[in-house]
Design an enzyme around this catalytic site. Structure first.
Site, PDB file in Angstrom:
ATOM      1  N   GLU A   1      -2.736 -12.435  -4.955  1.00 49.32           N
ATOM      2  CA  GLU A   1      -4.181 -12.323  -5.147  1.00 49.32           C
ATOM      3  C   GLU A   1      -4.546 -10.847  -5.113  1.00 49.32           C
ATOM      4  OE1 GLU A   1      -3.238 -14.328  -2.391  1.00 49.32           O
ATOM      5  OE2 GLU A   1      -3.386 -16.263  -3.402  1.00 49.32           O
TER       6      GLU A   1
ATOM      7  N   ALA B   1       0.846  -1.200   0.000  1.00 46.12           N
ATOM      8  CA  ALA B   1       0.000   0.000   0.000  1.00 46.12           C
ATOM      9  C   ALA B   1       0.878   1.245   0.000  1.00 46.12           C
ATOM     10  CB  ALA B   1      -0.938   0.020   1.206  1.00 46.12           C
TER      11      ALA B   1
ATOM     12  N   TYR C   1       0.523  -4.462 -11.406  1.00 50.67           N
ATOM     13  CA  TYR C   1       1.051  -5.818 -11.505  1.00 50.67           C
ATOM     14  C   TYR C   1       1.274  -6.224 -12.966  1.00 50.67           C
ATOM     15  CZ  TYR C   1      -0.358  -5.990  -6.607  1.00 50.67           C
ATOM     16  OH  TYR C   1      -0.498  -5.721  -5.266  1.00 50.67           O
TER      17      TYR C   1
ATOM     18  N   ASN D   1      -9.815  -3.901  -8.393  1.00 48.71           N
ATOM     19  CA  ASN D   1      -8.711  -3.017  -8.009  1.00 48.71           C
ATOM     20  C   ASN D   1      -7.872  -2.642  -9.251  1.00 48.71           C
ATOM     21  OD1 ASN D   1      -6.604  -1.654  -6.824  1.00 48.71           O
ATOM     22  ND2 ASN D   1      -6.349  -3.118  -5.153  1.00 48.71           N
TER      23      ASN D   1
HETATM   24  C1  LIG Z   1      -2.061  -0.068  -5.987  1.00 49.13           C
HETATM   25  C2  LIG Z   1      -1.078   0.937  -5.355  1.00 49.13           C
HETATM   26  C3  LIG Z   1      -0.170   0.180  -4.371  1.00 49.13           C
HETATM   27  C4  LIG Z   1      -0.216   1.569  -6.478  1.00 49.13           C
HETATM   28  O1  LIG Z   1       0.762   2.408  -5.859  1.00 49.13           O
HETATM   29  P1  LIG Z   1       1.471   3.609  -6.657  1.00 49.13           P
HETATM   30  O2  LIG Z   1       2.691   3.985  -5.886  1.00 49.13           O
HETATM   31  O3  LIG Z   1       0.486   4.672  -6.921  1.00 49.13           O
HETATM   32  O4  LIG Z   1       1.873   2.901  -8.025  1.00 49.13           O
HETATM   33  P2  LIG Z   1       2.995   3.414  -9.078  1.00 49.13           P
HETATM   34  O5  LIG Z   1       3.061   4.900  -9.062  1.00 49.13           O
HETATM   35  O6  LIG Z   1       4.261   2.667  -8.846  1.00 49.13           O
HETATM   36  O7  LIG Z   1       2.315   2.963 -10.442  1.00 49.13           O
HETATM   37  C5  LIG Z   1       2.924   2.041 -11.343  1.00 49.13           C
HETATM   38  C6  LIG Z   1       1.935   1.683 -12.413  1.00 49.13           C
HETATM   39  O8  LIG Z   1       0.781   1.061 -11.866  1.00 49.13           O
HETATM   40  C7  LIG Z   1      -0.385   1.415 -12.627  1.00 49.13           C
HETATM   41  N1  LIG Z   1      -1.297   2.213 -11.813  1.00 49.13           N
HETATM   42  C8  LIG Z   1      -1.048   2.791 -10.615  1.00 49.13           C
HETATM   43  N2  LIG Z   1      -2.160   3.435 -10.166  1.00 49.13           N
HETATM   44  C9  LIG Z   1      -3.094   3.271 -11.126  1.00 49.13           C
HETATM   45  C10 LIG Z   1      -4.449   3.692 -11.239  1.00 49.13           C
HETATM   46  N3  LIG Z   1      -5.038   4.426 -10.285  1.00 49.13           N
HETATM   47  N4  LIG Z   1      -5.155   3.315 -12.330  1.00 49.13           N
HETATM   48  C11 LIG Z   1      -4.579   2.556 -13.304  1.00 49.13           C
HETATM   49  N5  LIG Z   1      -3.280   2.118 -13.255  1.00 49.13           N
HETATM   50  C12 LIG Z   1      -2.559   2.479 -12.163  1.00 49.13           C
HETATM   51  C13 LIG Z   1       0.139   2.233 -13.808  1.00 49.13           C
HETATM   52  O9  LIG Z   1       0.491   1.345 -14.851  1.00 49.13           O
HETATM   53  C14 LIG Z   1       1.389   2.850 -13.182  1.00 49.13           C
HETATM   54  O10 LIG Z   1       2.321   3.268 -14.155  1.00 49.13           O
HETATM   55  P3  LIG Z   1       2.230   4.770 -14.742  1.00 49.13           P
HETATM   56  O11 LIG Z   1       2.082   5.701 -13.571  1.00 49.13           O
HETATM   57  O12 LIG Z   1       3.520   4.920 -15.473  1.00 49.13           O
HETATM   58  O13 LIG Z   1       1.023   4.762 -15.629  1.00 49.13           O
HETATM   59  C15 LIG Z   1      -1.833   2.076  -4.620  1.00 49.13           C
HETATM   60  O14 LIG Z   1      -2.832   2.608  -5.482  1.00 49.13           O
HETATM   61  C16 LIG Z   1      -2.492   1.662  -3.310  1.00 49.13           C
HETATM   62  O15 LIG Z   1      -1.892   1.755  -2.241  1.00 49.13           O
HETATM   63  N6  LIG Z   1      -3.769   1.211  -3.380  1.00 49.13           N
HETATM   64  C17 LIG Z   1      -4.507   0.801  -2.173  1.00 49.13           C
HETATM   65  C18 LIG Z   1      -3.954  -0.492  -1.591  1.00 49.13           C
HETATM   66  C19 LIG Z   1      -3.981  -1.616  -2.622  1.00 49.13           C
HETATM   67  O16 LIG Z   1      -4.915  -1.765  -3.390  1.00 49.13           O
HETATM   68  N7  LIG Z   1      -2.913  -2.445  -2.592  1.00 49.13           N
HETATM   69  C20 LIG Z   1      -2.786  -3.579  -3.479  1.00 49.13           C
HETATM   70  C21 LIG Z   1      -3.486  -4.763  -2.890  1.00 49.13           C
HETATM   71  S1  LIG Z   1      -3.432  -6.167  -3.977  1.00 49.13           S
END
Ligand SMILES: CC(C)(COP(=O)(O)OP(=O)(O)OC[C@H]1O[C@@H](n2cnc3c(N)ncnc32)[C@H](O)[C@@H]1OP(=O)(O)O)[C@@H](O)C(=O)NCCC(=O)NCCS
Length: 156
Positions: A115, A82, A127, A120
């Site tokens: 998983e 997260a 991923y 999401n």
């Molecule tokens: C999912 C999560 C961990 C991503 O973290 P993040 O630091 O924002 O991700 P990154 O900046 O490294 O993003 C890498 C890539 O992921 C994808 N991505 C990230 N957020 C996205 C969004 N909101 N919608 C679509 N693609 C997304 C994109 O491909 C992105 O690349 P880009 O920015 O060059 O387009 C974050 O949104 C989060 O904490 N969500 C809530 C908790 C959660 O769902 N955890 C995963 C449980 S399985």
């Protein structure tokens, strides 16, 4: 906090092992991120387990995200990830995932499993960018909402 989506997205992210003193910051992100968050006890158990690894990501000393994973022989199981809401889309999760892969590869792991909730989209996008593909589903996997989990797999 300022809206970082309109400024340069490059940030210097440091990663290190999670420690007990990180719990307050980690739990704050965890509770804001999931409908059924891990408890403090779950993180503490995780940190003690020999197969489990927990990293935090920091920007200027502030915890902005974390990742928990297990290495069992040649398999990496991603267990939790997260990022703080103010730091999303700044490659924090990407840096943490890269850290996971580097550590795991160094220990002989060759593939990853996780998983993720079907809905999401952020996590699915992340991923897929790291080479994970959907290999199956687990219906009603998340007991809080009854949502199915997608099982994703990547060869490293
Ligand atoms: C999912 C999560 C961990 C991503 O973290 P993040 O630091 O924002 O991700 P990154 O900046 O490294 O993003 C890498 C890539 O992921 C994808 N991505 C990230 N957020 C996205 C969004 N909101 N919608 C679509 N693609 C997304 C994109 O491909 C992105 O690349 P880009 O920015 O060059 O387009 C974050 O949104 C989060 O904490 N969500 C809530 C908790 C959660 O769902 N955890 C995963 C449980 S399985």
């Amino acid at each position: 906090m300022e809206d970082k989506s309109i400024v340069d997205t490059a940030v210097d992210i440091e990663t290190r092992d999670m420690i007990v003193d990180d719990m307050e910051d980690v739990l704050s992100i965890e509770r804001a991120s999931f409908p059924t968050p891990w408890s403090e006890g779950m993180f503490l158990e995780e940190m003690k387990h020999p197969f489990c690894h927990d990293l935090v990501g920091l920007v200027e000393g502030q915890i902005v995200g974390y990742i928990s994973f297990a290495i069992v022989y040649d398999e990496i199981h991603l267990r939790n990830l997260a990022v703080h809401k103010d730091w999303k889309r700044r490659s924090i999760a990407s840096k943490l995932l890269s850290g996971m892969i580097n550590i795991s590869s160094g220990r002989g792991a060759s593939y990853g499993v996780l998983e993720v909730r079907r809905s999401n989209e952020a996590a699915l996008g992340l991923y897929k960018k790291f080479g994970f593909v959907v290999k199956g589903t687990r219906p009603f996997y998340y007991t809080d909402t009854g949502e199915a989990a997608l099982i994703m797999w990547a060869d490293f």
